[in-house]
Write an enzyme that holds these catalytic residues in place. Sequence first.
Site, PDB file in Angstrom:
ATOM      1  N   LYS A  85       7.747 -13.497   4.350  1.00 24.22           N
ATOM      2  CA  LYS A  85       6.781 -12.426   4.092  1.00 24.22           C
ATOM      3  C   LYS A  85       5.935 -12.180   5.330  1.00 24.22           C
ATOM      4  O   LYS A  85       5.464 -13.125   5.966  1.00 24.22           O
ATOM      5  CB  LYS A  85       5.897 -12.839   2.904  1.00 24.22           C
ATOM      6  CG  LYS A  85       4.836 -11.824   2.506  1.00 24.22           C
ATOM      7  CD  LYS A  85       4.064 -12.323   1.294  1.00 24.22           C
ATOM      8  CE  LYS A  85       2.960 -11.338   0.883  1.00 24.22           C
ATOM      9  NZ  LYS A  85       2.242 -11.814  -0.317  1.00 24.22           N
ATOM     10  N   SER A 159       1.975  -8.491  -3.710  1.00 24.79           N
ATOM     11  CA  SER A 159       2.220  -7.978  -2.380  1.00 24.79           C
ATOM     12  C   SER A 159       3.512  -8.490  -1.748  1.00 24.79           C
ATOM     13  O   SER A 159       3.908  -8.021  -0.678  1.00 24.79           O
ATOM     14  CB  SER A 159       1.045  -8.342  -1.467  1.00 24.79           C
ATOM     15  OG  SER A 159       0.901  -9.742  -1.326  1.00 24.79           O
ATOM     16  N   SER A 183       0.657 -12.368  -6.267  1.00 30.13           N
ATOM     17  CA  SER A 183       1.575 -11.696  -5.347  1.00 30.13           C
ATOM     18  C   SER A 183       2.960 -12.319  -5.234  1.00 30.13           C
ATOM     19  O   SER A 183       3.839 -11.742  -4.605  1.00 30.13           O
ATOM     20  CB  SER A 183       0.948 -11.619  -3.949  1.00 30.13           C
ATOM     21  OG  SER A 183      -0.147 -10.744  -3.951  1.00 30.13           O
TER      22      SER A 183
END
Length: 468
Positions: A85, A159, A183
């Site tokens: 990520k 996210s 997230s």
Amino acid sequence: MSLPDDAHSEPTATAVATAAAVRAGTTTAATETKAALARIAERDPALGAFQVVRGDKALAEAAAVDARIAAGEHLPLAGVPIAIKDNIPVAGEPMREGSAAMSAEPRPADHEVVARLRAAGAVVVGLTRVPELCVFGTTDSVFGTTRNPHNPERTSGGSSGGSAAAVASGMVATAHAADGMGSIRIPAANCGLVGLKPGSGLVPADMGAHSWFGMSEHGPLATTVADAALMLSVMAGRPELAEVSMPEHPVRIGLATGIPTPLARLDPQWKAAAESAAETLRAAGHEVVELRIPYPSNPLPVLARWFAGAASDADHEGLDDRLLEPRVRAHVRAGRRLARVGALRPGPVDRARAKVEAATATVDVLLTPGLAQPGPPADEWHRRSWTANLRSNIGYAPYAALWNLLGWPAAVVPAGWHESAEVPLAVQLVAHPTRDGTAEALLLSISAQLEAAAPWQRTAARREATLG
């Protein structure tokens, strides 16, 4: 725009199987990395999962892993292509966090979690997209919109939406993710994946200024419980977590389908998924009781840390507010104001923790819906107002944030299919924190039992999807 006809023609091997095959010499890290890069080139244009694809760098990394295998090293993630990520440093790559305000200069060194994954033999094939500063539950920014591989008209969540899309589409078998307000679990629920947020202290956090006041944790996204356990074991430096076994004795499970906030409405199919999972666990011999979680009536302790965490990260990076998206600029400014007026005091959090501990003292695991509603359309949410984003995020994904505030471990696993929205359903499992990994092991064990009793489709099925 449509997904390629053969975008999901062959399921990607699991991380466990790939690592075993590389160690056995029946494949190589280079071969697996080339295949992953080919899948990314084929599938990602329709999904927008990747911010950076490392190409030749990943192939060089794979060659180094093959040399380590040849030299006799035993690597838990030998030759497994993974994605990181884009919110932590990867040496030699920029860390943009979905923001035009962030520097495009390469970072000089790996984050500790990245270093552990590479030391275990994983090959970083790319960095995945996030919303700006990882603030929201949809993944779109000036860099593009990330779509749900099961239904590209809908969001992959956020996210960690880029990581979820990369795994759910089969581009990679597993990916790094991070969770500050859900997230990991929100994208896992949207995309039909296993996602686990560990409890505080199990995995080194060290994100941004202060990991959103301790609410943020690193964890895995994967298509199987075994892959999630393997990734977590490496991130945590606890090899024993990779060995998932069925529960040795029945546990007491609290089914909690109550709504955490009056701003949300629970979709009947999401509620039914939780009730069905509870029945599955009851049939497996566990005791299931209905439970009411005392969600805080005052949301300020959570919201203040959400807002102020983003503000602290912006200040930590020295970002120019004028370059931030309007929704994030409003979020950051609200966070600074709340910090100034003392909204981050620990007292309300301590009181919330005491109430939740008292209400859940008689159960071992909590079971809630994964989401309240299907994820919203994959749209340019970064162009919409701050209040529109808040309403959408809180309304569809209200079940995750409390466990960040309290530091409890929580996992999401698939639990069926939402017929009208054409996306997966999911449930959330939560355990009392232990700090020694036993709580996470319990969640993995219960998750494995659900996987065995009601297997899910590992990656998104081949489908034609026309997008407007």
